[in-house]
Design an enzyme around this catalytic site. Structure first.
Site, PDB file in Angstrom:
ATOM      1  N   TYR A  54      44.998  17.184  10.076  1.00  0.00           N
ATOM      2  CA  TYR A  54      44.090  16.106   9.677  1.00  0.00           C
ATOM      3  C   TYR A  54      42.644  16.511   9.918  1.00  0.00           C
ATOM      4  O   TYR A  54      41.777  16.345   9.041  1.00  0.00           O
ATOM      5  CB  TYR A  54      44.414  14.828  10.450  1.00  0.00           C
ATOM      6  CG  TYR A  54      43.456  13.688  10.138  1.00  0.00           C
ATOM      7  CD1 TYR A  54      43.464  13.076   8.882  1.00  0.00           C
ATOM      8  CD2 TYR A  54      42.540  13.239  11.087  1.00  0.00           C
ATOM      9  CE1 TYR A  54      42.581  12.042   8.584  1.00  0.00           C
ATOM     10  CE2 TYR A  54      41.660  12.204  10.798  1.00  0.00           C
ATOM     11  CZ  TYR A  54      41.680  11.608   9.545  1.00  0.00           C
ATOM     12  OH  TYR A  54      40.801  10.587   9.253  1.00  0.00           O
TER      13      TYR A  54
ATOM     14  N   SER B 147      35.468  12.087   8.329  1.00  0.00           N
ATOM     15  CA  SER B 147      35.822  11.340   9.533  1.00  0.00           C
ATOM     16  C   SER B 147      35.281  12.078  10.748  1.00  0.00           C
ATOM     17  O   SER B 147      35.113  13.310  10.713  1.00  0.00           O
ATOM     18  CB  SER B 147      37.343  11.217   9.656  1.00  0.00           C
ATOM     19  OG  SER B 147      37.725  10.764  10.940  1.00  0.00           O
TER      20      SER B 147
END
Length: 318
Positions: free
Chosen positions: A182, A157
């Protein structure tokens, strides 16, 4: 790595869909594994692959839910897979190995984002465990049926821009911050592809990582509406407010492209976005475009591999 991390002029772009990428292809006889292939980007990926003849096995935590989501799709089946449970990973791999077939592509699409602090297994931080360690163990155990020609695709990502590896406290035992955790897990996805490709390319296994784009999917399950409004993603009525968001079909395009295109033949270990190889982001660039140097750094990739091997007991230190 930085010298190869350059766009190749694929002819595709941000608006490309997975079906656009696969137009004219015939994947009859090809076998794929898609983790999380029943939801969000994973479901769009599964649908696109089976539409051109591929056989897709989906790894899912909730088998009943997954089977319902893909009911009616040809050439697809579901096996239980809980990525934060290494015994579940082992059972999934054993079920695949028992079929005695070659796997042509594995798309590591399953993941979690910005969850509350959660500990799994021997106390591992859940995002690092689910997004990285589970996939690390999965791919290493699948190696015998990948050798001879396969691609491993790690869905990273642009969130990797949030954080490099927290080498001093990978498990966030000294204080948890959900976005830092994350970001680290997405950096780990990219680094995994770098070292996997380095180690296995002579066996015919190539690896890539990618940013699929911003997409509203079940990945946002842990975020409140207020958080998404504040981020500018949706308006106060819940409608999409950020027009740079992609549809799931557009979001799935880069992972499908990386898994199947002949344009990447002879390449590997690269981070992709918008159906092309991404550029290295300039130091200090906060646009979240391209890939940070630390996410494709070979030394960091080797360090992560060795840590992951120590934690999971598979892969071996390299």
């Amino acid at each position: 790595m930085a010298k190869r991390q350059q766009p190749i002029g694929s002819g595709f772009g941000a608006a490309t869909t997975a079906r656009n990428v696969l137009a004219g292809m015939d994947l009859t006889g090809k076998r794929a594994i898609v983790t999380g292939g029943h939801s969000g980007l994973g479901l769009a990926t599964t649908r696109a692959l089976v539409a051109v003849g591929a056989q897709v096995t989906i790894g899912a935590r909730d088998v009943t839910k997954a089977q319902s989501a893909v009911a009616g799709l040809p050439r697809g089946d579901v096996l239980p897979l809980d990525l934060d449970d290494l015994e579940s990973v082992q059972r999934f791999v054993e079920a695949i190995l028992d079929r005695d077939v070659h796997i042509d592509m594995v798309i590591n699409s399953a993941g979690i984002m910005a969850c509350p602090e959660t500990r799994v297994g021997p106390g591992w931080e859940a995002q690092f465990a689910t997004n990285h360690l589970g996939h690390f163990a999965l791919i290493n155990r699948l190696r015998p049926i990948l050798e001879g020609g396969a691609r491993v695709i790690s869905v990273s990502s642009a969130g990797h821009h949030i954080s490099a590896m927290h080498w001093e406290d990978v498990q966030f035992t000294q204080g948890y911050e959900k976005w830092q955790a994350y970001g680290q897990s997405k950096t780990a996805n990219a680094l995994f592809a770098v070292h996997l490709d380095h180690l296995w390319k002579d066996s015919g296994v190539r690896a890539f990582s990618l940013h699929p784009g911003k997409i509203l999917t079940p990945l946002q399950r842990y975020l409140t509406r207020e958080e998404m409004v504040a981020a500018g993603w949706i308006d106060e009525n819940g409608a999409l407010a950020d027009m740079t968001f992609k549809t799931p079909e557009q979001g799935a395009a880069t992972q499908v492209w990386a898994a199947t295109t002949s344009q990447l033949d002879g390449l590997g270990g690269l981070y992709c976005e918008d159906c092309d190889v991404a550029e290295i982001a300039a130091d200090g660039d906060r646009s979240f475009k391209g890939v940070c140097r630390y996410a494709v750094d070979p030394e960091q990739a080797e360090r992560l591999w060795n840590l992951s091997a120590d934690l999971t007991g598979v892969g071996g230190r390299r």
